[in-house]
Write an enzyme that holds these catalytic residues in place. Structure first.
Site, PDB file in Angstrom:
ATOM      1  N   GLY A 109     -12.770  -5.230  -6.158  1.00  0.00           N
ATOM      2  CA  GLY A 109     -12.008  -5.551  -7.363  1.00  0.00           C
ATOM      3  C   GLY A 109     -11.998  -7.035  -7.655  1.00  0.00           C
ATOM      4  N   SER A 150     -14.127   0.168   3.510  1.00  0.00           N
ATOM      5  CA  SER A 150     -13.315  -0.113   2.327  1.00  0.00           C
ATOM      6  C   SER A 150     -12.641  -1.478   2.465  1.00  0.00           C
ATOM      7  CB  SER A 150     -12.264   0.977   2.142  1.00  0.00           C
ATOM      8  OG  SER A 150     -11.426   1.050   3.279  1.00  0.00           O
ATOM      9  N   SER A 151     -11.939  -1.889   1.429  1.00  0.00           N
ATOM     10  CA  SER A 151     -11.165  -3.139   1.422  1.00  0.00           C
ATOM     11  C   SER A 151     -12.032  -4.383   1.592  1.00  0.00           C
ATOM     12  CB  SER A 151     -10.078  -3.124   2.512  1.00  0.00           C
ATOM     13  OG  SER A 151      -9.211  -2.032   2.333  1.00  0.00           O
ATOM     14  N   LEU A 152     -13.244  -4.355   1.046  1.00  0.00           N
ATOM     15  CA  LEU A 152     -14.102  -5.536   1.088  1.00  0.00           C
ATOM     16  C   LEU A 152     -13.856  -6.469  -0.092  1.00  0.00           C
ATOM     17  CD1 LEU A 152     -17.573  -4.160   2.280  1.00  0.00           C
ATOM     18  CD2 LEU A 152     -15.920  -5.494   3.570  1.00  0.00           C
ATOM     19  N   MET A 208      17.614  -6.150 -12.090  1.00  0.00           N
ATOM     20  CA  MET A 208      18.591  -6.317 -13.169  1.00  0.00           C
ATOM     21  C   MET A 208      19.697  -5.275 -13.040  1.00  0.00           C
ATOM     22  SD  MET A 208      18.315  -6.069 -17.340  1.00  0.00           S
ATOM     23  CE  MET A 208      19.246  -4.564 -17.672  1.00  0.00           C
ATOM     24  N   HIS A 244       8.860  -5.744 -16.523  1.00  0.00           N
ATOM     25  CA  HIS A 244       8.079  -6.310 -15.417  1.00  0.00           C
ATOM     26  C   HIS A 244       7.210  -7.465 -15.921  1.00  0.00           C
ATOM     27  CE1 HIS A 244       8.854  -3.331 -12.207  1.00  0.00           C
ATOM     28  NE2 HIS A 244       9.086  -2.515 -13.224  1.00  0.00           N
ATOM     29  N   PRO A 300     -25.478  -2.791   9.326  1.00  0.00           N
ATOM     30  CA  PRO A 300     -24.583  -2.047   8.425  1.00  0.00           C
ATOM     31  C   PRO A 300     -24.977  -2.190   6.955  1.00  0.00           C
ATOM     32  CG  PRO A 300     -23.308  -3.191  10.092  1.00  0.00           C
ATOM     33  CD  PRO A 300     -24.706  -3.690  10.230  1.00  0.00           C
ATOM     34  N   THR A 301     -25.392  -3.392   6.558  1.00  0.00           N
ATOM     35  CA  THR A 301     -25.832  -3.603   5.175  1.00  0.00           C
ATOM     36  C   THR A 301     -27.094  -2.796   4.883  1.00  0.00           C
ATOM     37  OG1 THR A 301     -24.820  -5.784   4.965  1.00  0.00           O
ATOM     38  CG2 THR A 301     -26.730  -5.337   3.572  1.00  0.00           C
ATOM     39  N   GLU A 339       5.772  -9.764 -14.354  1.00  0.00           N
ATOM     40  CA  GLU A 339       4.672 -10.137 -13.464  1.00  0.00           C
ATOM     41  C   GLU A 339       3.333  -9.596 -13.940  1.00  0.00           C
ATOM     42  OE1 GLU A 339       6.598  -6.474 -11.375  1.00  0.00           O
ATOM     43  OE2 GLU A 339       7.191  -8.121 -12.705  1.00  0.00           O
ATOM     44  N   CYS A 352      13.713  -5.434 -13.179  1.00  0.00           N
ATOM     45  CA  CYS A 352      13.874  -3.980 -13.261  1.00  0.00           C
ATOM     46  C   CYS A 352      15.063  -3.536 -12.411  1.00  0.00           C
ATOM     47  CB  CYS A 352      12.574  -3.277 -12.858  1.00  0.00           C
ATOM     48  SG  CYS A 352      12.532  -1.531 -13.324  1.00  0.00           S
TER      49      CYS A 352
END
Length: 555
Positions: free
Chosen positions: A19, A14-16, A386, A511, A190-191, A513, A383
């Site tokens: 997104g 994971s985390s490759l 404030m 928010h 692995p690939t 951002e 948020c």
């Protein structure tokens, strides 16, 4: 013509960066004038990320319609202009919830309800719903191939190719080619195994994005192509980049957009217009100076808890051609007596207190806000930032020593922040929030209105507690300005101090951002960074151009 689909999956670990890869491909297609939609399926059983720990899941990204979604949706909105809503991010929990609701209602006419076809049909219907207004829809499947939870989603996208054909579907698989230091070699096994796993469920990847620290030599690309049954040109070296906004340019250099258009039979699309992205990346590596921001938060051990916030600050810094330097400050660490916390806050050009929930660290935030207010350090509260600014002002300027929020002390005698009656009565977590886009009307001559260049805006919210307007006369009489409210004046949205008493002190209940983009920095972040840099100049902390040239550009 109906929309075409690009399915982005991940393998090995994971985390490759699936997104970011999906967002970057969307960016490249959008640069060619193609209307792009973005979608994320998450395999976990939570109905949405809203009640998940920020330490485990990272930030909760909020869309205009109030959906609490995965942080990858933030990448999608920053890299493209795709219009995202609750329809663009679905979890296994939500899919199963919809299927069970239909079963209880009798929609399946007493049939046995199964993963295939009922769950997979629900997934495919969700994809088709998003496709309506777009030419190409990128669909990211969370998790890693081989996870039992993601199998229904992989089966659904396999069926989509059967339904729509090869010219309308494309499989992009993000995988890993690790560098083994002991052997001084890159390894392709692995690939190969990851693609074999995909083939076992009936999916042949069309493009492989090979995450690697090193250059991928031609002979290694040929080997991967041969063993994984893809074109050699479709084996892409997705090397690490120092700045995430360089990724679209890196993929364009590998001709990923051309490949995508070739496989989807869209070769007649115009050439990509990426001049603004190139200019952005150039500024990232050639800043004129730096600006140092201290962020006083509750979840600073895990930076993804404030992903959009950090990126919005980066956007503001890039707009001013500055290198952003951030120090994450654990709010609890500022809960010291006799002002000894000031040593931790000295030297910052600006101080920001972001959102959060719960009592932990509040006294530290109040100390940071007092420091910024009394010493003229630019302050930006978001948020909770404030709410705590209102409490700090009530305590230390107005003399209300018991001023607090009913969230932190339900029995306090001075509830400067409280939960409005309209928001009570629902005890399920996530059921008492003010969520999504709300209109804000600002005072014409306020700092807020000058920053935005208008007096009416729409911003996204995610909170339960509000400013108690019973305390308005006391606080405004002492100098606090309430410069933004909802149109019916029920909710206070923005506060500030006059610039005659403080160079830049502003806070908002929403928010901002979530709406900042690298090429379109949010006005509040842009002006906060600008004010922080001016503060840096006043204190003689500016770097000379020659000295800065020796510093390394940061992501």
């Amino acid at each position: 013509m109906s929309a075409k689909f690009i399915f982005v999956t991940g393998g090995v670990v994971s985390s490759l960066g699936k997104g970011l890869a999906a967002a970057s491909i969307g960016c490249l297609l959008e640069a060619r004038g193609i209307r792009v939609g973005m979608m994320k399926f998450d395999p976990y059983l939570n109905v949405d990320p809203g009640t998940m720990s920020p330490f485990q899941h990272g930030e909760v990204f909020v869309t205009d319609d109030g959906a609490e979604t995965d942080l990858d949706m933030g990448h999608y909105e920053r890299f493209t202009h795709a219009r995202l809503s609750r329809d663009n991010n679905l979890t296994s929990g939500r899919i199963y919830e919809q299927v069970i609701t239909k079963e209880r209602r009798g929609d399946y006419l007493g049939k046995t309800v199964q993963v295939i076809p009922h769950v997979t049909n629900e997934i495919k219907n969700a994809m088709r719903k998003v496709a309506a207004e777009n030419q190409v829809v990128l669909v990211e499947i969370g998790g890693t191939v081989g996870d039992i939870e993601s199998l229904p989603f992989l089966e659904a996208i396999r069926q989509m190719r059967q339904d729509l054909g090869r010219d309308n579907t494309l499989f992009v698989h993000v995988t890993l080619v690790p560098w083994i230091a002991a052997a001084q070699e890159l390894k392709t096994k692995p690939t190969q195994h990851s693609v074999k796993e995909m083939l076992s469920i009936g999916i042949q990847p069309d493009i492989l994005l090979c995450r690697t620290e090193r250059n991928l030599p031609k002979e290694m690309r040929s080997k991967i192509a041969a063993f994984c049954n893809v074109e050699e040109a479709a084996v892409i070296a997705a090397r690490d980049v120092a700045n995430i906004y360089e990724l679209p340019l890196a993929l364009e250099a590998e001709h990923v957009d051309r490949l995508v258009l070739k496989y989807l039979r869209m070769e007649d699309a115009p050439d990509a217009k990426l001049d603004k992205w190139r200019s952005l990346v150039h500024r990232a590596y050639h800043p004129k100076d730096e600006v140092h921001i201290g962020i006083v938060g509750k979840y600073v051990e895990y930076e993804d808890s404030y992903k959009s916030l950090k990126e919005a600050l980066v956007h503001g810094a890039l707009d001013a051609n500055l290198k952003l330097k951030v120090t994450w400050i654990e709010a609890e660490g500022l809960e010291t007596e006799n002002g000894s916390y000031t040593a931790q806050l000295d030297g910052f050009d600006g101080i920001l207190v972001p959102g959060g929930f719960g009592k932990r660290g509040i006294e530290g935030m109040l100390n940071a806000i007092r420091f910024a207010r009394e010493r003229g350090v630019p302050y930006f509260g978001i948020c909770l930032g404030m709410q705590t600014a209102c409490i700090e002002f009530a305590r230390n300027v107005c003399g209300l020593k018991n001023a607090n929020s009913s969230e932190f002390d339900p029995s306090t005698s001075d509830r400067v922040i409280y939960k409005l009656r309209e928001l009570t009565g629902v005890e399920e977590m996530g059921g008492t929030m003010r969520l999504g886009a709300w209109t804000c009307i600002m005072e014409p001559e306020s700092l807020a209105a000058k920053t935005y260049g208008t007096t009416e805006i729409s911003e996204r919210h995610r909170h339960r507690y509000e400013f108690n307007r019973e305390y308005e006369p006391l606080l405004t009489g002492a100098g606090l300005r309430l410069t933004g409210t909802t149109p019916d004046a029920t909710y206070v949205e923005m506060i500030e101090l006059s610039q005659t008493t403080h160079p830049f002190f502003i806070a908002c209940q929403f928010h901002p951002e979530f709406k900042s983009k690298p090429l379109e920095p949010h006005p509040l972040f842009r002006d906060f960074v600008k004010a922080s840099y001016e503060n840096r100049m006043r204190h003689g902390r500016a770097l000379t151009q020659g000295r800065f040239a020796t510093l390394e550009a940061e992501a």
